[in-house]
Write a protein that holds these residues in place. Structure first.
Motif, PDB file in Angstrom:
ATOM      1  N   ASP A  21      -8.524  27.627   2.380  1.00 39.98           N
ATOM      2  CA  ASP A  21     -10.114  26.843   2.127  1.00 39.98           C
ATOM      3  C   ASP A  21     -11.008  26.933   2.780  1.00 39.98           C
ATOM      4  OD1 ASP A  21      -9.078  25.458   4.928  1.00 39.98           O
ATOM      5  OD2 ASP A  21      -9.034  23.706   3.499  1.00 39.98           O
ATOM      6  N   GLY A  22     -10.764  28.754   3.323  1.00 44.04           N
ATOM      7  CA  GLY A  22     -11.767  28.724   4.663  1.00 44.04           C
ATOM      8  C   GLY A  22     -11.933  27.899   6.084  1.00 44.04           C
ATOM      9  N   VAL A  23     -11.985  27.695   6.150  1.00 39.99           N
ATOM     10  CA  VAL A  23     -11.177  26.660   7.927  1.00 39.99           C
ATOM     11  C   VAL A  23     -10.622  27.696   8.888  1.00 39.99           C
ATOM     12  CG1 VAL A  23     -12.130  24.141   8.990  1.00 39.99           C
ATOM     13  CG2 VAL A  23     -12.670  24.503   6.652  1.00 39.99           C
ATOM     14  N   GLY A  24      -9.556  27.427   8.027  1.00 39.38           N
ATOM     15  CA  GLY A  24      -8.732  27.659   8.712  1.00 39.38           C
ATOM     16  C   GLY A  24      -8.015  26.500   9.617  1.00 39.38           C
ATOM     17  N   GLU A  25      -6.863  27.514  10.125  1.00 40.20           N
ATOM     18  CA  GLU A  25      -6.146  26.445  11.053  1.00 40.20           C
ATOM     19  C   GLU A  25      -5.537  24.596  10.328  1.00 40.20           C
ATOM     20  OE1 GLU A  25      -8.997  24.989  13.205  1.00 40.20           O
ATOM     21  OE2 GLU A  25      -9.173  26.199  15.095  1.00 40.20           O
ATOM     22  N   GLY A  26      -4.340  23.958  10.303  1.00 47.94           N
ATOM     23  CA  GLY A  26      -3.786  23.440  10.051  1.00 47.94           C
ATOM     24  C   GLY A  26      -4.776  21.622  10.103  1.00 47.94           C
ATOM     25  N   GLU A  27      -3.641  20.722   9.293  1.00 54.31           N
ATOM     26  CA  GLU A  27      -4.211  19.520   9.479  1.00 54.31           C
ATOM     27  C   GLU A  27      -3.112  18.681   9.319  1.00 54.31           C
ATOM     28  OE1 GLU A  27      -6.826  18.892   6.526  1.00 54.31           O
ATOM     29  OE2 GLU A  27      -5.696  18.609   4.361  1.00 54.31           O
ATOM     30  N   GLY A  28      -3.645  16.673   9.328  1.00 60.72           N
ATOM     31  CA  GLY A  28      -2.097  15.807   9.196  1.00 60.72           C
ATOM     32  C   GLY A  28      -2.270  15.796   8.020  1.00 60.72           C
ATOM     33  N   THR A  29      -1.812  14.850   7.781  1.00 69.05           N
ATOM     34  CA  THR A  29      -1.336  14.449   6.464  1.00 69.05           C
ATOM     35  C   THR A  29      -2.570  13.290   6.066  1.00 69.05           C
ATOM     36  OG1 THR A  29      -0.460  12.431   7.501  1.00 69.05           O
ATOM     37  CG2 THR A  29       1.323  14.316   6.038  1.00 69.05           C
ATOM     38  N   PHE A  30      -3.422  13.100   4.672  1.00 70.94           N
ATOM     39  CA  PHE A  30      -4.274  12.380   4.364  1.00 70.94           C
ATOM     40  C   PHE A  30      -3.811  11.443   3.931  1.00 70.94           C
ATOM     41  CE2 PHE A  30      -8.487  13.050   2.236  1.00 70.94           C
ATOM     42  CZ  PHE A  30      -9.209  13.812   3.639  1.00 70.94           C
ATOM     43  N   SER A  31      -4.182  10.398   4.963  1.00 71.70           N
ATOM     44  CA  SER A  31      -4.006   8.515   4.040  1.00 71.70           C
ATOM     45  C   SER A  31      -4.323   8.419   2.733  1.00 71.70           C
ATOM     46  CB  SER A  31      -4.976   8.097   5.443  1.00 71.70           C
ATOM     47  OG  SER A  31      -4.118   8.714   7.030  1.00 71.70           O
ATOM     48  N   MET A  32      -5.350   9.055   2.339  1.00 69.46           N
ATOM     49  CA  MET A  32      -5.632   8.470   1.098  1.00 69.46           C
ATOM     50  C   MET A  32      -4.831   8.489  -0.263  1.00 69.46           C
ATOM     51  SD  MET A  32      -9.262   9.075  -0.355  1.00 69.46           S
ATOM     52  CE  MET A  32      -8.677  11.039  -0.611  1.00 69.46           C
ATOM     53  N   CYS A  33      -3.964  10.140   0.204  1.00 70.43           N
ATOM     54  CA  CYS A  33      -3.366  10.518  -0.693  1.00 70.43           C
ATOM     55  C   CYS A  33      -2.212   9.849  -0.680  1.00 70.43           C
ATOM     56  CB  CYS A  33      -3.323  12.172  -0.123  1.00 70.43           C
ATOM     57  SG  CYS A  33      -5.009  13.015  -0.606  1.00 70.43           S
ATOM     58  N   THR A  34      -1.569   9.426   0.676  1.00 71.74           N
ATOM     59  CA  THR A  34      -0.539   8.534   0.283  1.00 71.74           C
ATOM     60  C   THR A  34      -1.005   7.587  -0.703  1.00 71.74           C
ATOM     61  OG1 THR A  34       0.005   9.182   3.321  1.00 71.74           O
ATOM     62  CG2 THR A  34       1.126   7.399   1.700  1.00 71.74           C
ATOM     63  N   PHE A  35      -1.568   6.851  -0.483  1.00 70.61           N
ATOM     64  CA  PHE A  35      -2.022   5.643  -1.221  1.00 70.61           C
ATOM     65  C   PHE A  35      -1.924   5.963  -2.648  1.00 70.61           C
ATOM     66  CE2 PHE A  35      -3.334   3.221   2.835  1.00 70.61           C
ATOM     67  CZ  PHE A  35      -2.510   2.628   3.262  1.00 70.61           C
ATOM     68  N   TRP A  36      -2.497   6.844  -3.361  1.00 74.78           N
ATOM     69  CA  TRP A  36      -2.910   7.610  -4.471  1.00 74.78           C
ATOM     70  C   TRP A  36      -1.286   8.009  -4.615  1.00 74.78           C
ATOM     71  CZ3 TRP A  36      -7.066  11.610  -4.005  1.00 74.78           C
ATOM     72  CH2 TRP A  36      -7.798  11.386  -4.247  1.00 74.78           C
ATOM     73  N   LEU A  37      -0.299   8.330  -4.017  1.00 70.82           N
ATOM     74  CA  LEU A  37       1.341   9.153  -4.180  1.00 70.82           C
ATOM     75  C   LEU A  37       2.371   7.120  -4.014  1.00 70.82           C
ATOM     76  CD1 LEU A  37       4.017  10.135  -4.815  1.00 70.82           C
ATOM     77  CD2 LEU A  37       3.844  10.102  -2.533  1.00 70.82           C
ATOM     78  N   VAL A  38       1.273   5.469  -3.637  1.00 75.84           N
ATOM     79  CA  VAL A  38       2.112   4.415  -4.004  1.00 75.84           C
ATOM     80  C   VAL A  38       2.006   4.631  -6.270  1.00 75.84           C
ATOM     81  CG1 VAL A  38       1.806   2.159  -3.351  1.00 75.84           C
ATOM     82  CG2 VAL A  38       2.085   4.119  -1.799  1.00 75.84           C
ATOM     83  N   GLU A  39       0.399   4.528  -6.009  1.00 73.48           N
ATOM     84  CA  GLU A  39      -0.519   3.974  -7.083  1.00 73.48           C
ATOM     85  C   GLU A  39       0.287   4.471  -8.220  1.00 73.48           C
ATOM     86  OE1 GLU A  39      -3.553   1.855  -8.400  1.00 73.48           O
ATOM     87  OE2 GLU A  39      -4.878   2.992  -6.313  1.00 73.48           O
ATOM     88  N   ALA A  40       0.780   6.062  -8.187  1.00 74.53           N
ATOM     89  CA  ALA A  40       1.672   6.537  -9.304  1.00 74.53           C
ATOM     90  C   ALA A  40       2.700   6.239  -8.857  1.00 74.53           C
ATOM     91  CB  ALA A  40       1.151   8.467  -8.852  1.00 74.53           C
ATOM     92  N   LEU A  41       2.914   5.965  -8.160  1.00 79.92           N
ATOM     93  CA  LEU A  41       4.839   6.187  -8.488  1.00 79.92           C
ATOM     94  C   LEU A  41       5.103   4.344  -8.806  1.00 79.92           C
ATOM     95  CD1 LEU A  41       6.509   6.919  -4.503  1.00 79.92           C
ATOM     96  CD2 LEU A  41       7.449   7.583  -7.298  1.00 79.92           C
ATOM     97  N   THR A  42       3.549   3.117  -8.574  1.00 80.32           N
ATOM     98  CA  THR A  42       3.902   2.013  -8.987  1.00 80.32           C
ATOM     99  C   THR A  42       3.773   2.004 -10.726  1.00 80.32           C
ATOM    100  OG1 THR A  42       3.118   0.926  -7.230  1.00 80.32           O
ATOM    101  CG2 THR A  42       2.333  -0.080  -9.162  1.00 80.32           C
ATOM    102  N   ARG A  43       2.126   3.071 -10.980  1.00 80.05           N
ATOM    103  CA  ARG A  43       2.334   3.339 -12.763  1.00 80.05           C
ATOM    104  C   ARG A  43       3.847   3.744 -13.370  1.00 80.05           C
ATOM    105  NH1 ARG A  43      -3.101   2.590 -13.502  1.00 80.05           N
ATOM    106  NH2 ARG A  43      -3.963   2.077 -11.623  1.00 80.05           N
ATOM    107  N   ALA A  44       4.166   5.021 -12.754  1.00 78.38           N
ATOM    108  CA  ALA A  44       5.250   5.190 -13.031  1.00 78.38           C
ATOM    109  C   ALA A  44       6.350   4.649 -13.096  1.00 78.38           C
ATOM    110  CB  ALA A  44       5.591   6.392 -12.302  1.00 78.38           C
TER     111      ALA A  44
END
Length: 609
Positions: free
Chosen positions: A521-544
């Protein structure tokens, strides 16, 4: 002094700005008079030069505890030893008298049991430590003089100074209290008088009452109510009262990887946050806040660029100039440089913001107050702009700095923009460029299905021609682009919900945005998990319909909040908080996931009952 972990902070505020208070009793971040003003206390970004306001026990062997007074943003920090227990109650009275704003940091110390010698140190570092000041001791406190902002520390306890810092040691008897106030003063006023304990009690009670009355308007009665309420209180705390804008986070340059370069300034308002913010506020019943935020959006739409485009983010007062610069004299949180203020991403092309904006307006018109014609005229221009530009490459939701691409999420949200525009025009019988909007909307849909879906991976991917997964694709069923049980969406869910070692994005139920090694992405280095994305996964699973997995991941995610129920932007490999703190988007995600999961669980329970 060693840096505290990011998760060891609580937050207080007065709807103009906030202060971060460590579990050790140190205020290490405070910008004044607004969220995006230069800092006065900034030790969280430089423990030597940043400045702090600390009240802490002198002796060792102390146990530290923090909690909020129930249903408020009034913070209590407790110091416990065998010889005594003391408490510091930190709060900022809400400004409501119609006079020009002058904020106050109030720190009320009480000896609960026994005795305990305490030390106070107040060392401002004005303008990110770039402006020197002089100290003048007075009868009931001290004044910090500098060319741009004069502040006073008011107290009845005698203070000492070393020229730039004031300090003292004191011991209270059991049940005894004393109050310290840090506030702005006019040069001609002088130091002023310290608060009496009776006046301190009154202000504390008024502040507690304000927050408790506000929270009582919440309509949420479902599961996990305590966490939902805390998230609502965070969102309110991040609201700038004069305009209704909500900052993404009240901090800048807290790293997404300690020692790394992913250090950004989040003290602004992103258009992207609009639909999530309005959805969260209205779902909980906070219609007044939703209306004020909608008023901010309307003003932004009245100031479009000459070609009809929006900017990605704005200052809380609506300003466009968010020039990014680096504070080279600061060493950053635990050596994480550069320390940035301002945000160059404001000038990026991020096509998704039009979808989030139109979704927020559509939701507000549906659940709040019908929008007026003048706003529609500006939205009409925006929708025509989307028709002209949706096909371009852009920097996308993740604000990459390594070159533009055809991001699937950007195309998706262009589809949302036109879809919601058509729905809104039909609902309100507004004049519309229906044929063009409809034709473009359907063209985008078909292109996403052919170019955004990778048959080899059986999943929607980050960008056209890519094999890289992206958590933003979890939004698709949430915006009704596809059915949550569409085979393409199920395939995407299954692909994402695999560990990185198997090509997925989920590690121990926590979700990465994307694989930075596969898609630089042009910044380099790693990062942690994205908390917002975890809640998106919860919603997607809920709707599925996979409620069992959704609930387990949600419950697990709750354990990653700090001791006060607050979330930073990301979570590190050892469960540590990373990135700016607390992050509004994460708390919005929690509210939405809790609301929808609770509703589905309730419906299933009613059917089985």
């Amino acid at each position: 002094m060693a840096y505290l972990p990011i998760e060891e902070y609580g937050i207080i505020g007065d709807l103009h700005t906030v202060a971060l208070v460590g579990s050790n009793g140190s205020i290490d971040w405070f910008c004044y008079p607004r969220f995006d003003s230069p800092s006065i206390f900034g030790a969280i970004l430089d423990d030597e030069k940043g400045g702090r306001f600390q009240i802490t026990p002198i002796r060792g062997g102390v146990t530290y505890k923090q909690l909020y007074i129930p249903d408020t943003n009034v913070l209590m920090t407790r110091f416990l030893t065998a010889d005594g227990v003391s408490e510091v109650i930190d709060f900022m009275p809400i400004h409501r008298d119609g006079k020009p704003y002058k904020g106050r940091l109030i720190r009320r110390v009480k000896m609960v049991r026994g005795t305990m010698p305490l030390r106070l140190e107040c060392h401002p570092a004005f303008d990110y430590g770039r402006v020197a000041h002089k100290v003048e001791l007075c009868k009931e406190g001290a004044i910090f003089w500098n060319p741009h902002l004069n502040c006073a520390l008011l107290t009845r306890i005698p203070l000492q100074t070393d020229g730039s810092c004031v300090f003292t040691t004191f011991t209270l008897r059991e049940e005894e209290t004393t109050t310290f106030v840090f506030q702005e003063i006019d040069p001609e006023e002088g130091c002023g008088a310290a608060l009496s304990e009776a006046e301190s009690d009154r202000l504390l009670e008024e502040t507690e009452d304000y927050w408790q009355r506000w929270l009582s308007h919440s309509r949420y009665r479902g599961r996990w109510r305590e966490m939902v309420n805390r998230s609502a209180l965070v969102l309110k705390l991040l609201t700038y009262a004069p305009t209704g804008a909500i900052v993404a986070a009240p901090t800048c340059s807290l790293p997404e990887a300690v020692g790394g370069k992913r250090n950004w300034d989040y003290r602004y308002t992103w258009i992207r946050d609009a639909s999530f913010t309005l959805y969260g506020l209205m779902r909980l019943g906070f219609t007044e806040e939703a209306e004020k935020f909608m008023g901010w959006i309307k003003k932004i739409c009245e100031d479009l660029s000459p070609d009809g485009a929006l900017q990605v983010m704005y200052g809380i007062d609506g300003r466009k100039d968010l020039t990014e610069e680096e504070l080279s004299h600061w060493k950053g949180y635990r050596g994480s440089t550069p320390v940035r203020i301002g945000n160059a991403a404001a000038q990026q092309l991020q096509l998704d913001i039009y979808g989030e904006l139109m979704d927020s307006v559509y939701l507000f018109n549906k659940y709040g107050t019908p929008i007026d014609y003048d706003l529609w005229v500006n939205l009409y221009r925006l929708l025509d702009w989307v028709c002209d530009h949706w096909h371009l490459e852009d920097e996308g939701i993740w604000e990459v700095r390594g070159g533009r691409r055809h991001f699937v999420y950007s195309k998706l949200m262009c589809w949302v923009a036109l879809d919601r525009g058509l729905r809104l025009a039909d609902k309100r019988s507004f004049p519309a460029n229906r044929d063009r909007w409809l034709k473009t909307r359907d063209l985008i849909y078909q292109e996403i299905m052919t170019k955004g879906f990778n048959r080899k991976r059986n999943a929607f991917v980050q960008s056209y021609g890519s094999d890289t997964l992206d958590a933003s694709c979890l939004i698709m069923p949430l915006v009704f682009f596809v059915s949550p049980t569409d085979p393409k969406m199920i395939g995407t869910l299954q692909a994402i919900n695999q560990p990185p070692s198997r090509g997925g994005l989920v590690s121990d139920s926590l979700v990465y945005r994307y694989n930075v090694n596969e898609a630089p992405d042009g910044v380099g280095e790693g990062e942690g998990t994205f908390s917002m994305c975890t809640f998106w996964l919860v919603e997607a699973l809920t709707r599925a319909g996979d409620l069992r997995t959704a609930r387990f991941i949600f419950e697990k995610m709750l354990t990653y909040a700090n001791h006060l129920g607050l979330y930073a932007e990301e979570i590190g490999p050892s469960g540590e908080a990373l990135g700016n703190f607390p992050q509004a988007f994460t708390h919005l995600g929690l509210i939405s996931a809790a609301y929808n999961l609770d509703r589905k669980l309730g419906a299933r329970q009613n059917r089985s009952g």
